[in-house]
Design a protein around this motif. Structure first.
Motif, short mmCIF file in Angstrom:
data_model
loop_
_atom_site.label_atom_id
_atom_site.label_comp_id
_atom_site.label_asym_id
_atom_site.label_seq_id
_atom_site.Cartn_x
_atom_site.Cartn_y
_atom_site.Cartn_z
N VAL A 135 0.85 -1.19 0.00
CA VAL A 135 0.00 0.00 0.00
C VAL A 135 0.88 1.24 0.00
N GLY A 136 0.49 2.25 -0.76
CA GLY A 136 1.16 3.54 -0.71
C GLY A 136 2.66 3.44 -0.91
N GLY A 137 3.40 3.82 0.13
CA GLY A 137 4.86 3.78 0.05
C GLY A 137 5.41 2.40 -0.25
N GLY A 138 4.65 1.36 0.11
CA GLY A 138 5.07 0.00 -0.23
C GLY A 138 5.10 -0.23 -1.73
N VAL A 139 4.13 0.38 -2.44
CA VAL A 139 4.13 0.32 -3.90
C VAL A 139 5.33 1.10 -4.44
N GLY A 140 5.66 2.20 -3.77
CA GLY A 140 6.83 2.97 -4.17
C GLY A 140 8.12 2.18 -4.04
N LEU A 141 8.25 1.43 -2.94
CA LEU A 141 9.44 0.60 -2.75
C LEU A 141 9.55 -0.46 -3.84
N ALA A 142 8.43 -1.13 -4.14
CA ALA A 142 8.44 -2.15 -5.19
C ALA A 142 8.83 -1.53 -6.53
N SER A 143 8.32 -0.33 -6.78
CA SER A 143 8.59 0.34 -8.06
C SER A 143 10.04 0.77 -8.19
N ALA A 144 10.70 1.05 -7.07
CA ALA A 144 12.09 1.50 -7.11
C ALA A 144 13.08 0.34 -7.21
N CYS A 145 12.58 -0.90 -7.09
CA CYS A 145 13.44 -2.06 -7.32
C CYS A 145 13.72 -2.19 -8.83
N ASP A 146 14.83 -2.82 -9.15
CA ASP A 146 15.20 -2.98 -10.56
C ASP A 146 14.55 -4.19 -11.20
N TYR A 147 14.15 -5.17 -10.39
CA TYR A 147 13.54 -6.40 -10.89
C TYR A 147 12.75 -6.97 -9.73
N VAL A 148 11.51 -7.39 -9.98
CA VAL A 148 10.64 -7.77 -8.87
C VAL A 148 10.03 -9.15 -9.05
N PHE A 149 10.16 -9.96 -8.01
CA PHE A 149 9.46 -11.23 -7.88
C PHE A 149 8.27 -11.01 -6.95
N ALA A 150 7.13 -11.62 -7.26
CA ALA A 150 5.95 -11.44 -6.42
C ALA A 150 5.10 -12.69 -6.43
N THR A 151 4.23 -12.78 -5.43
CA THR A 151 3.24 -13.87 -5.39
C THR A 151 1.87 -13.30 -5.77
N THR A 152 0.95 -14.20 -6.01
CA THR A 152 -0.40 -13.77 -6.37
C THR A 152 -1.11 -13.10 -5.19
N ASN A 153 -0.53 -13.15 -4.00
CA ASN A 153 -1.08 -12.43 -2.84
C ASN A 153 -0.67 -10.96 -2.83
N ALA A 154 0.22 -10.57 -3.74
CA ALA A 154 0.84 -9.24 -3.68
C ALA A 154 0.01 -8.21 -4.44
N SER A 155 -1.24 -8.01 -3.99
CA SER A 155 -2.07 -6.97 -4.58
C SER A 155 -1.59 -5.60 -4.09
N ILE A 156 -1.99 -4.56 -4.82
CA ILE A 156 -1.45 -3.22 -4.55
C ILE A 156 -2.58 -2.18 -4.51
N LYS A 157 -2.32 -1.10 -3.76
CA LYS A 157 -3.31 -0.03 -3.65
C LYS A 157 -2.60 1.27 -3.31
N LEU A 158 -3.07 2.36 -3.90
CA LEU A 158 -2.61 3.70 -3.53
C LEU A 158 -3.78 4.41 -2.87
N SER A 159 -3.76 4.46 -1.55
CA SER A 159 -4.91 4.94 -0.78
C SER A 159 -4.80 6.41 -0.38
N GLU A 160 -3.74 7.09 -0.82
CA GLU A 160 -3.44 8.42 -0.27
C GLU A 160 -4.53 9.47 -0.51
N ILE A 161 -5.12 9.48 -1.70
CA ILE A 161 -6.15 10.48 -2.00
C ILE A 161 -7.32 10.38 -1.03
N ALA A 162 -7.62 9.17 -0.59
CA ALA A 162 -8.75 8.95 0.32
C ALA A 162 -8.53 9.59 1.69
N ILE A 163 -7.28 9.82 2.06
CA ILE A 163 -7.01 10.46 3.35
C ILE A 163 -6.55 11.91 3.18
N GLY A 164 -6.76 12.46 1.97
CA GLY A 164 -6.54 13.89 1.79
C GLY A 164 -5.16 14.30 1.35
#
Length: 252
Positions: A110-139
């Motif tokens: 979520v949020g910054g966690g998506v940022g961390l994943a995006s800043a990696c050069d190559y990413v392995f993930a499982t099907t449990n690794a869903s993502i969300k950017l919730s920041e707009i909802a909290i203003g």
């Protein structure tokens, strides 16, 4: 249980496994962000390391983003900018790191966690690794991490996530949009493949890898200034009544 979170590194066969943890769904208070930045910078200059694997502990969330407890304590713009600059520091450290960084995303981000994943050069993930950017909802908004996320998935997909802040995007969606390079049904299968991949990476010429990493990040030189300008925007917005009320409601 360490209530302040931990950053640990193990090095084996030129592979540094960098693990972060926090009891609040692996979220990041500012001291934890600084510790992660310091460790990435140290590994960048460690001649015993050619490859970094970034992961988090546990079987739940990969990373829940910024610490809501600390966000609620922000009372002025300088403090707000300083907090969000923590994510800017981490992303810039990952961007400038001389080693290729492999992300291991075992669960939700979520949020910054998506940022961390995006800043990696190559990413392995499982099907449990869903993502969300919730920041707009909290203003506020995903301003600091936006350049890293948009670089991976594109502006249109970034907008799709940002403007639907309560909607989870599946790991398959993240894979289809190139955030994840490889996707697995189980953590065990992911770890097995990641180990083989990391061992191969560790056998390559580190100078060639670094030169290629510089190519991958071409055009991001302005992030040294841009991400801190974005941190100031978030630091201002977090002071709003809207955000304070939203954060308190979320905690309840």
């Amino acid at each position: 249980m360490n209530t302040n979170g931990t950053i640990t590194t193990t090095i084996e066969n030129k592979i540094a496994t960098l693990t972060f943890s926090h009891p609040a769904s692996n979220s990041f208070p500012s001291n934890q962000l600084q510790a992660l930045t310091n460790e990435i910078n140290a590994l960048s200059h460690n001649d015993l390391v050619t490859t970094i694997v970034l992961k988090s502990e546990g079987e739940g969330a990969f990373c829940a983003g910024a610490s809501f407890d600390e966000l609620l304590q922000v009372n002025d713009m300088d403090t707000g900018k300083a907090f969000f600059s923590g994510f800017a520091n981490v992303i810039n450290a990952m961007r400038c790191c001389k080693k290729v960084i492999i992300g291991r995303i075992h669960g939700k981000a979520v949020g910054g966690g998506v940022g961390l994943a995006s800043a990696c050069d190559y990413v392995f993930a499982t099907t449990n690794a869903s993502i969300k950017l919730s920041e707009i909802a909290i203003g506020i908004g995903p301003f600091v991490i936006e350049p890293a996320v948009s670089r991976k998935i594109g502006k249109s997909a970034m907008a799709e996530m940002t403007l639907a802040p309560t909607e989870w995007k599946s790991a398959q969606w993240a894979f289809d949009h190139k955030l994840y390079a490889q996707l697995f049904d189980t953590t065990a299968a992911m770890d097995e493949a990641l180990q083989v991949f990391a061992n191969q990476m560790a056998s390559y010429n580190p100078e060639a890898l670094y030169e290629f990493k510089k190519v991958l990040w071409e055009g991001t030189e302005n992030w040294d200034a841009l991400l801190y300008e974005r941190a100031a925007i978030s630091g201002k917005l977090v002071l709003s009544d809207f955000t304070k009320n939203a954060l308190n409601a979320f905690k309840k």
